[in-house]
Design an enzyme around this catalytic site. Structure first.
Site, mmCIF file in Angstrom:
data_model
loop_
_atom_site.group_PDB
_atom_site.id
_atom_site.type_symbol
_atom_site.label_atom_id
_atom_site.label_comp_id
_atom_site.label_asym_id
_atom_site.label_seq_id
_atom_site.Cartn_x
_atom_site.Cartn_y
_atom_site.Cartn_z
ATOM 1 N N HIS A 78 12.403 6.021 -2.046
ATOM 2 C CA HIS A 78 11.409 6.579 -1.206
ATOM 3 C C HIS A 78 11.490 6.431 0.375
ATOM 4 C CE1 HIS A 78 8.838 7.899 -4.863
ATOM 5 N NE2 HIS A 78 10.011 8.403 -5.111
ATOM 6 N N GLU A 80 8.906 5.647 2.284
ATOM 7 C CA GLU A 80 8.402 4.507 2.491
ATOM 8 C C GLU A 80 8.849 3.399 2.431
ATOM 9 O OE1 GLU A 80 5.415 7.696 0.717
ATOM 10 O OE2 GLU A 80 7.564 7.189 0.500
ATOM 11 N N CYS A 106 3.107 7.690 -3.181
ATOM 12 C CA CYS A 106 3.281 7.353 -4.881
ATOM 13 C C CYS A 106 2.886 5.976 -5.054
ATOM 14 C CB CYS A 106 4.608 7.630 -5.368
ATOM 15 S SG CYS A 106 5.774 6.420 -5.186
ATOM 16 N N CYS A 109 5.196 3.032 -3.856
ATOM 17 C CA CYS A 109 5.183 2.969 -2.371
ATOM 18 C C CYS A 109 3.727 2.586 -2.242
ATOM 19 C CB CYS A 109 5.334 4.201 -1.755
ATOM 20 S SG CYS A 109 7.110 4.830 -1.850
#
Length: 151
Positions: A78, A80, A106, A109
Site C-alpha cells: 500500500h 502508506e 486500511c 496501514c
C-alpha cells in the site's frame, strides 16, 4: 473550516504520486510531511524487482475478493506502507509527521502509521474498513477528511 493553503499542495502531490500506481483496482498516493517538508512519498504497487499486477493480472480480481478484505491476497504494497518504508530506507524519522493520502488507510496501514509515530492523516477518499477507523480512534491518531470546498 479554512485550511492553510500549503495543505492543498501536499494533497495535490499525493494525487500526482498515485499516478505511479501499478494496481489495477485502485490508485493510491501518499505523502509524509513534517514541518511543512516532504519526507517521503509512496504509491501502491508490487515490491521492487517483482512483476506488477499490470503485467500478471490481479489475483484479488480473479478470486472475487471485495475491497477492504483479505489484504494478504495481494502482491501490492500500500501507498502508506511504501511511504513509511521509503522514510526508513533513507533514515528519516516519521515521528510527528502528517500523512496526506488519496484514500483512508486500511487496518494494516493504520497499525503501521500508529507505530511509526504519525500524528495526523489527511485523506480524500474512503475505504471500507471499519476496524481501521476503530483502531485509529483508540490510538488518538487525528484523521481529517479532505474536502476541496474547505480550502
Amino acid at each position: 473550516m479554512t485550511r492553510p493553503s500549503w495543505e492543498r499542495y501536499f494533497m495535490e502531490i499525493a494525487e500526482l504520486v498515485s499516478s505511479r500506481s501499478t494496481c489495477l483496482r485502485r490508485q493510491v498516493g501518499a505523502v509524509l510531511v513534517r514541518d511543512k517538508h516532504i519526507i517521503a512519498t509512496g504509491y501502491n504497487g508490487a515490491p521492487r524487482g517483482v512483476a506488477h499486477c499490470m503485467e500478471v493480472g490481479c489475483l484479488r480480481e480473479k478470486l472475487g475478493i471485495p475491497s477492504g478484505e483479505r489484504h494478504e491476497m495481494c502482491r501490492g504494497t500500500h501507498a502508506e506502507q511504501n511511504a513509511i518504508i521509503q522514510a526508513a530506507l533513507h533514515g528519516v524519522s516519521t515521528a510527528g509527521a502528517t500523512l496526506y493520502c488519496t484514500h483512508q488507510p486500511c487496518i494494516l496501514c493504520a497499525k503501521m502509521l500508529i507505530n511509526a509515530g504519525v500524528e495526523k492523516v489527511v485523506f480524500q477518499g474512503d475505504y471500507p474498513d471499519g476496524l481501521a477507523v476503530e483502531l485509529i480512534n483508540e490510538a488518538n491518531l487525528e484523521m481529517v477528511v479532505w474536502n476541496q470546498g474547505e480550502e
